[in-house]
Design an enzyme around this catalytic site. Sequence first.
Site, PDB file in Angstrom:
ATOM      1  N   ASP A 142       6.459 104.025 -26.556  1.00 35.52           N
ATOM      2  CA  ASP A 142       6.095 105.413 -26.852  1.00 35.52           C
ATOM      3  C   ASP A 142       4.590 105.520 -27.079  1.00 35.52           C
ATOM      4  OD1 ASP A 142       8.761 106.059 -26.732  1.00 35.52           O
ATOM      5  OD2 ASP A 142       9.009 106.388 -28.894  1.00 35.52           O
TER       6      ASP A 142
ATOM      7  N   GLY B 162       6.480 108.217 -35.861  1.00 35.74           N
ATOM      8  CA  GLY B 162       7.044 107.194 -34.970  1.00 35.74           C
ATOM      9  C   GLY B 162       8.557 107.193 -35.036  1.00 35.74           C
TER      10      GLY B 162
ATOM     11  N   GLY C  60      12.488 104.610 -26.974  1.00 34.39           N
ATOM     12  CA  GLY C  60      13.630 104.639 -26.053  1.00 34.39           C
ATOM     13  C   GLY C  60      14.869 104.889 -26.895  1.00 34.39           C
ATOM     14  N   LYS C  61      15.686 105.841 -26.453  1.00 34.69           N
ATOM     15  CA  LYS C  61      16.822 106.233 -27.297  1.00 34.69           C
ATOM     16  C   LYS C  61      17.758 105.056 -27.573  1.00 34.69           C
ATOM     17  CE  LYS C  61      16.590 110.974 -25.660  1.00 34.69           C
ATOM     18  NZ  LYS C  61      15.726 111.447 -26.749  1.00 34.69           N
ATOM     19  N   GLY C  62      17.986 104.217 -26.547  1.00 35.59           N
ATOM     20  CA  GLY C  62      18.887 103.078 -26.742  1.00 35.59           C
ATOM     21  C   GLY C  62      18.346 102.112 -27.782  1.00 35.59           C
TER      22      GLY C  62
ATOM     23  N   GLY D 269      17.182 111.941 -34.179  1.00 37.70           N
ATOM     24  CA  GLY D 269      18.526 111.967 -33.576  1.00 37.70           C
ATOM     25  C   GLY D 269      19.048 110.549 -33.358  1.00 37.70           C
ATOM     26  N   ASP D 270      18.158 109.652 -32.973  1.00 32.47           N
ATOM     27  CA  ASP D 270      18.573 108.255 -32.751  1.00 32.47           C
ATOM     28  C   ASP D 270      18.949 107.589 -34.072  1.00 32.47           C
ATOM     29  OD1 ASP D 270      17.970 108.640 -30.074  1.00 32.47           O
ATOM     30  OD2 ASP D 270      15.891 108.017 -30.357  1.00 32.47           O
TER      31      ASP D 270
ATOM     32  N   THR E  94      24.527 118.469 -34.131  1.00 33.96           N
ATOM     33  CA  THR E  94      23.441 118.384 -35.117  1.00 33.96           C
ATOM     34  C   THR E  94      22.541 119.611 -34.993  1.00 33.96           C
ATOM     35  OG1 THR E  94      22.040 117.084 -33.614  1.00 33.96           O
ATOM     36  CG2 THR E  94      23.478 115.848 -35.081  1.00 33.96           C
TER      37      THR E  94
ATOM     38  N   GLU F 254      19.716 108.176 -20.903  1.00 35.29           N
ATOM     39  CA  GLU F 254      18.400 107.924 -20.290  1.00 35.29           C
ATOM     40  C   GLU F 254      18.465 106.837 -19.214  1.00 35.29           C
ATOM     41  OE1 GLU F 254      14.888 109.359 -23.262  1.00 35.29           O
ATOM     42  OE2 GLU F 254      15.747 107.405 -23.720  1.00 35.29           O
TER      43      GLU F 254
END
Length: 318
Positions: free
Chosen positions: A13, A287, A39-41, A251-252, A220, A140
Amino acid sequence: MAEIAVLGSIHMDLMVKLSRIPAKGETVIGGSFQVSPGGKGANQAVAVSRLGGQVAMIGRVGSDFFGDMLVERLKSEKVDIRYVFRGEGDRTGVALILVDRRGNNVIAVASGADESCSKDDVESAREAISSAKVFLTQLEIPLATVEHAVSIAYRGEPLVVLNPAPARQLPKTLLEKVDVIVPNALEAYHLTGIRVHDVETAIKAGKRLLRRGVAYALVTLGRKGVVVVSEEETTHLRGVKVRSVDATGAGDTFCGALAFGLARKMKIHEAAELANNAAALATTKLGAQEAMPTLMELHNFMLSNGRARRLGRPLIQT
Ligand code: RIB
């Protein structure tokens, strides 16, 4: 084997925090810059690990410097990286993120190696998926890869948790195999056609998702909290008041904490309350992964705001 398996994206990021997000064609100066893992994962895997959960990450990075850094970082976060694959010549995914003074963001992603995350990768991680208590994924990486992994998890033991982010429409054949879906308002709109802006519309969208085959819908609503919708009950968990500086990865954090709670046999609304608090706390720092709480930090936070009593048992035995 890990109690939770996470399939998804791994990014670097590149973030600029500034007074406001520029309009089209405009330049806004005076921001500060930060490079951090995302990265969402990967974010969801780290969220689990920070809370003390055992987690395996399934995904791809490139054969470049960012890839080296991100793998090292996951390792140092105690995430099982045996299923993080690397292709010769692939570039690691990158996200460009702008955050304004209120903590709102916009994100542009160059997917890179995420796009090569394949059914074969999922096959290589089959054991990790089918032996987990919870399988958690997002959108993603290619949809066909997600569908393949969900089918494996569906035929086995794990509870399947899907965070349908970024927003898109999804086939009923996928939704029918999902135990818990966790969309935000925009994602819920893409999935149901219902414009979600408050508790009432979130419940409506949740009920529609149930009709499309999921067992639990957790919609959410940011500062307004989350609604938990199932055949048995509908609950609204109020938002948790904090001074937010950056919503990136909130959210993650929610999804990782939810998976952790479910793997530890919490009831759905207790795991959602845990996740609600973890996500709020994560917005108080800049972050994605940097901001994710440890179990002790979350425990103290929930004691201080009175939410700890909503969990069936203490998070930490003292
Ligand atoms: O959910 C936040 C994440 O979305 C960021 O870390 C960025 O990498 C994008 O994938």
